[in-house]
Design a protein around this motif. Structure first.
Motif, PDB file in Angstrom:
ATOM      1  N   UNK A  33      -9.313   2.120   6.329  1.00  0.00           N
ATOM      2  CA  UNK A  33      -9.954   2.683   7.522  1.00  0.00           C
ATOM      3  C   UNK A  33     -11.452   2.911   7.270  1.00  0.00           C
ATOM      4  N   UNK A  34     -11.777   3.472   6.114  1.00  0.00           N
ATOM      5  CA  UNK A  34     -13.174   3.699   5.728  1.00  0.00           C
ATOM      6  C   UNK A  34     -13.928   2.371   5.620  1.00  0.00           C
ATOM      7  N   UNK A  35     -13.323   1.386   4.951  1.00  0.00           N
ATOM      8  CA  UNK A  35     -13.977   0.090   4.764  1.00  0.00           C
ATOM      9  C   UNK A  35     -14.265  -0.581   6.106  1.00  0.00           C
ATOM     10  N   UNK A  36     -13.274  -0.568   7.006  1.00  0.00           N
ATOM     11  CA  UNK A  36     -13.464  -1.185   8.323  1.00  0.00           C
ATOM     12  C   UNK A  36     -14.541  -0.456   9.122  1.00  0.00           C
ATOM     13  N   UNK A  37     -14.542   0.879   9.062  1.00  0.00           N
ATOM     14  CA  UNK A  37     -15.537   1.665   9.801  1.00  0.00           C
ATOM     15  C   UNK A  37     -16.951   1.446   9.268  1.00  0.00           C
ATOM     16  N   UNK A  38     -17.033   1.075   7.992  1.00  0.00           N
ATOM     17  CA  UNK A  38     -18.350   0.855   7.376  1.00  0.00           C
ATOM     18  C   UNK A  38     -18.708  -0.621   7.264  1.00  0.00           C
ATOM     19  N   UNK A  39     -18.003  -1.436   8.044  1.00  0.00           N
ATOM     20  CA  UNK A  39     -18.271  -2.876   8.136  1.00  0.00           C
ATOM     21  C   UNK A  39     -18.230  -3.593   6.777  1.00  0.00           C
ATOM     22  N   UNK A  40     -17.306  -3.138   5.931  1.00  0.00           N
ATOM     23  CA  UNK A  40     -17.070  -3.824   4.670  1.00  0.00           C
ATOM     24  C   UNK A  40     -16.261  -5.077   5.007  1.00  0.00           C
ATOM     25  N   UNK A  41     -16.757  -6.224   4.608  1.00  0.00           N
ATOM     26  CA  UNK A  41     -16.113  -7.494   4.978  1.00  0.00           C
ATOM     27  C   UNK A  41     -14.954  -7.876   4.059  1.00  0.00           C
ATOM     28  N   UNK A  42     -14.985  -7.380   2.809  1.00  0.00           N
ATOM     29  CA  UNK A  42     -13.967  -7.798   1.847  1.00  0.00           C
ATOM     30  C   UNK A  42     -13.631  -6.642   0.909  1.00  0.00           C
ATOM     31  N   UNK A  43     -12.325  -6.377   0.781  1.00  0.00           N
ATOM     32  CA  UNK A  43     -11.823  -5.430  -0.211  1.00  0.00           C
ATOM     33  C   UNK A  43     -11.072  -6.234  -1.258  1.00  0.00           C
ATOM     34  N   UNK A  44     -11.370  -5.991  -2.522  1.00  0.00           N
ATOM     35  CA  UNK A  44     -10.671  -6.690  -3.593  1.00  0.00           C
ATOM     36  C   UNK A  44      -9.892  -5.680  -4.435  1.00  0.00           C
ATOM     37  N   UNK A  45      -8.907  -6.179  -5.158  1.00  0.00           N
ATOM     38  CA  UNK A  45      -8.152  -5.341  -6.086  1.00  0.00           C
ATOM     39  C   UNK A  45      -7.476  -6.233  -7.104  1.00  0.00           C
ATOM     40  N   UNK A  46      -7.031  -5.620  -8.179  1.00  0.00           N
ATOM     41  CA  UNK A  46      -6.221  -6.346  -9.159  1.00  0.00           C
ATOM     42  C   UNK A  46      -4.965  -5.537  -9.417  1.00  0.00           C
ATOM     43  N   UNK A  47      -3.861  -6.246  -9.630  1.00  0.00           N
ATOM     44  CA  UNK A  47      -2.560  -5.603  -9.812  1.00  0.00           C
ATOM     45  C   UNK A  47      -1.754  -6.425 -10.818  1.00  0.00           C
ATOM     46  N   UNK A  48      -1.008  -5.736 -11.668  1.00  0.00           N
ATOM     47  CA  UNK A  48      -0.187  -6.413 -12.658  1.00  0.00           C
ATOM     48  C   UNK A  48       0.964  -7.145 -11.969  1.00  0.00           C
ATOM     49  N   UNK A  49       1.270  -8.348 -12.439  1.00  0.00           N
ATOM     50  CA  UNK A  49       2.303  -9.186 -11.823  1.00  0.00           C
ATOM     51  C   UNK A  49       3.657  -8.499 -11.722  1.00  0.00           C
ATOM     52  N   UNK A  50       3.949  -7.561 -12.598  1.00  0.00           N
ATOM     53  CA  UNK A  50       5.248  -6.882 -12.601  1.00  0.00           C
ATOM     54  C   UNK A  50       5.351  -5.804 -11.521  1.00  0.00           C
ATOM     55  N   UNK A  51       4.234  -5.448 -10.903  1.00  0.00           N
ATOM     56  CA  UNK A  51       4.232  -4.389  -9.891  1.00  0.00           C
ATOM     57  C   UNK A  51       4.476  -4.984  -8.508  1.00  0.00           C
ATOM     58  N   UNK A  52       5.688  -5.517  -8.322  1.00  0.00           N
ATOM     59  CA  UNK A  52       6.028  -6.210  -7.073  1.00  0.00           C
ATOM     60  C   UNK A  52       5.994  -5.276  -5.862  1.00  0.00           C
ATOM     61  N   UNK A  53       6.341  -4.025  -6.055  1.00  0.00           N
ATOM     62  CA  UNK A  53       6.325  -3.068  -4.949  1.00  0.00           C
ATOM     63  C   UNK A  53       4.898  -2.917  -4.403  1.00  0.00           C
ATOM     64  N   UNK A  54       3.929  -2.792  -5.307  1.00  0.00           N
ATOM     65  CA  UNK A  54       2.529  -2.670  -4.888  1.00  0.00           C
ATOM     66  C   UNK A  54       2.045  -3.968  -4.240  1.00  0.00           C
TER      67      UNK A  54
END
Length: 128
Positions: A70-91
């Motif tokens: 919500x914050x990113x969209x309101x501040x016109x952030x065009x791209x959010x990135x993240x990294x997650x371990x392959x075993x964290x299927x729920x995330x």
């Protein structure tokens, strides 16, 4: 660098966000979006989240994610990135539900206490 310094730095940058989740006045989780001051990458932020294991399953991470989006969209952030371990299927499934898609894989990126190497999944969400 300690959390107090990170939070202080984040409040001084328009493209940074630091959120905390509290239960009975105890911090049980946090999320952070970190942007860049470089013009060529000022359109994006990197998202990270952490919730104490004892508090998993209560939707805290999901709420931190949705508030960050919500914050990113309101501040016109065009791209959010993240990294997650392959075993964290729920995330990974949660991130996909909120519009993140896999951009790449860092093979054998992390070594765990079991002695095995695991891939890191790079994901991104685009806005606008």
């Amino acid at each position: 660098m300690g959390f107090k310094q990170i939070i202080k730095d984040d409040t001084e940058h328009m493209n940074h966000l630091f959120l905390v989740a509290e239960v009975n006045e105890k911090i049980v989780g946090f999320a952070r979006c970190e942007g860049s001051s470089l013009k060529r990458t000022a359109h994006k932020v990197e998202f990270g989240v952490c919730v104490l294991k004892k508090y998993w399953g209560y939707g805290i991470g999901k709420n931190l994610l949705t508030e960050s989006i919500r914050w990113a969209d309101a501040n016109r952030i065009k791209k959010m990135t993240l990294s997650v371990l392959e075993t964290n299927q729920k995330a990974i499934k949660l991130y996909e539900k909120y519009g993140f898609e896999v951009e790449g894989i860092l093979k054998k990126d992390k070594r765990h206490s079991d002695g095995n190497y695991y891939h890191t999944i790079l994901m991104a969400r685009f806005h606008g």
